[in-house]
Design a protein around this motif. Structure first.
Motif, short mmCIF file in Angstrom:
data_model
loop_
_atom_site.label_atom_id
_atom_site.label_comp_id
_atom_site.label_asym_id
_atom_site.label_seq_id
_atom_site.Cartn_x
_atom_site.Cartn_y
_atom_site.Cartn_z
N ARG A 144 0.83 -1.21 0.00
CA ARG A 144 0.00 0.00 0.00
C ARG A 144 0.86 1.25 0.00
N GLU A 145 1.95 1.21 0.76
CA GLU A 145 2.85 2.36 0.80
C GLU A 145 3.52 2.56 -0.56
N ALA A 146 3.85 1.47 -1.24
CA ALA A 146 4.44 1.57 -2.57
C ALA A 146 3.48 2.25 -3.54
N ALA A 147 2.21 1.87 -3.48
CA ALA A 147 1.21 2.49 -4.36
C ALA A 147 1.04 3.97 -4.04
N VAL A 174 11.76 -4.21 -14.33
CA VAL A 174 11.45 -4.77 -13.02
C VAL A 174 12.36 -4.13 -11.98
N ILE A 175 11.79 -3.80 -10.84
CA ILE A 175 12.56 -3.24 -9.73
C ILE A 175 12.31 -4.11 -8.51
N ASP A 176 13.33 -4.80 -8.06
CA ASP A 176 13.21 -5.69 -6.90
C ASP A 176 13.56 -4.90 -5.65
N VAL A 177 12.54 -4.56 -4.87
CA VAL A 177 12.77 -3.74 -3.67
C VAL A 177 12.63 -4.54 -2.39
N GLY A 178 12.12 -5.79 -2.47
CA GLY A 178 11.90 -6.54 -1.24
C GLY A 178 10.93 -5.78 -0.36
N LEU A 232 12.64 1.74 -2.77
CA LEU A 232 11.36 2.13 -3.33
C LEU A 232 11.38 3.60 -3.75
N ASP A 233 11.88 4.46 -2.88
CA ASP A 233 11.97 5.89 -3.20
C ASP A 233 12.81 6.12 -4.45
N THR A 234 13.96 5.47 -4.50
CA THR A 234 14.86 5.62 -5.65
C THR A 234 14.22 5.13 -6.93
N ALA A 235 13.53 4.00 -6.84
CA ALA A 235 12.90 3.41 -8.02
C ALA A 235 11.85 4.33 -8.61
N PHE A 236 11.01 4.92 -7.78
CA PHE A 236 9.93 5.76 -8.28
C PHE A 236 10.46 7.08 -8.83
N THR A 237 11.53 7.58 -8.27
CA THR A 237 12.16 8.78 -8.83
C THR A 237 12.66 8.50 -10.24
#
Length: 344
Positions: free
Chosen positions: A121-124, A275-279, A285-290
């Motif tokens: 949910r936090e990722a979304a 694909v971004i594997d964040v576990g 997660l922050d880096t991936a979305f940026t």
């Protein structure tokens, strides 16, 4: 959203024995690409030699990067496009940094994700905060033993956030009337069905650049669709797919996790995403979305008129190369849809 209509759409996918395709020009920016009555058949099922293929204007979105980051100053002659290994003449090449987005969020609420649901949910939420602007529209789907449309297209982040807050692990079937599939079996993870329905039923006629963000461990269980048909639906809807892998490392089977990574990588790369594997790592997660935000807000649009006249190959493979040492992210293929009459 009328769920009976959506269920009927998927039912037609499974029952129909023939493929009906409609002729239509490839889209201008912001318009739907190729209208489709897709059936979810695999590549090998799409050979239709009696149909007539038109020469269409093809629009290709791509992003280009090197070791320093994303490149935003490439000129028309700076990239080359091949379709089925045949060079194509680029007619227009523009940098698009202000495209409206049609965004689909897919959350895995199956039993394998019960321990990471808060993180999902936090990722979304983070994705929505990073990316969504007033001109963009977003919808939310959850999937487990059913595929549930929790929020249809909206440009109000608060509405989508509220729906995200209600996404939760469900041990059994969804309440009657909410499912987009009507399966209702306990313990499923209808990942491929969710991808297919999101692309085919939600994004097919959406405006602007189309994006799917899937938050999942990458495992499918019980879908009527398969990986090939999910990829085909995304390509027909001209949709880029990003997969954020969120897994509970302590309880994950390594072989199963590896297989899921391979399949999700194929899905993402085929559509120009990744694909971004964040576990469950918040910083990743922050880096991936940026990074995703930069990719989607800094894309080129290349247009060319296809020279391909092979009528029995509606699936056309794309290859784009730019400067030496530059990495190109682009959809790997597109579909030419035709009419049975052969009329242009």
């Amino acid at each position: 959203m009328n769920y009976a209509v959506l269920f009927f759409s998927l039912s037609c996918v499974i029952v129909a024995g023939s493929l009906t395709l409609q002729a239509q020009d490839a889209p201008s920016p912001g318009a739907p690409p190729w209208a489709s009555s897709a059936t979810g058949q695999t590549d090998g099922d799409l050979s239709t030699p009696r149909l007539k293929v038109r020469a269409d204007l093809v629009n290709v979105y791509l992003s280009v990067s090197d070791k320093s980051g994303y490149i935003t100053n490439i000129q028309k002659g700076g990239c080359a496009i091949e379709e089925d290994k045949v060079p194509q003449k680029i007619k227009d090449f523009t940098f698009e940094d202000n495209l409206p987005l049609s965004i689909g969020l897919l959350l895995d609420t199956s039993s394998s994700q019960r321990h990471v649901m808060p993180f999902e949910r936090e990722a979304a939420r983070l994705f929505l905060n990073h990316l969504a602007m007033p001109k963009d529209e977003t919808f939310l789907i959850s999937f487990d033993s059913n595929v549930d449309l929790l929020a249809d297209f909206s440009n109000e982040p608060a509405f989508i956030q509220q729906a995200i807050d209600h996404a939760a692990f469900k041990a059994g079937a969804s309440p009657a009337g909410r499912s987009m599939t009507g399966n209702g079996a306990i313990g499923g993870a209808l990942l491929y069905d969710a991808l297919y329905l999101a692309a085919h039923d939600e994004l097919q006629q959406a405006a602007g650049r189309r994006v799917l963000l899937v938050v999942t461990d990458g495992n499918d269980e019980g879908s009527q669709q398969d990986l090939k048909s999910a990829i085909a639906a995304a390509q027909k809807a001209n949709t880029i797919v990003y997969v954020v892998l969120t897994t509970d490392k302590s309880s994950t089977d390594r072989r199963q996790a590896y297989r899921a990574m391979v399949e999700m990588d194929r899905l993402a790369r085929s559509t120009g995403g990744r694909v971004i594997d964040v576990g469950t790592d918040q910083r990743k997660l922050d880096t991936a979305f940026t990074q995703i935000e930069h990719e989607l807000r800094a894309q080129y649009l290349a247009s060319y008129t296809s020279t391909n006249v092979r009528m029995n190959l509606p699936l056309r493979k794309l290859s784009v190369k730019c400067g030496e040492g530059e990495k190109v992210q682009v959809q790997k293929a597109y579909y030419v849809l035709t009419d049975e009459s052969g009329d242009e």
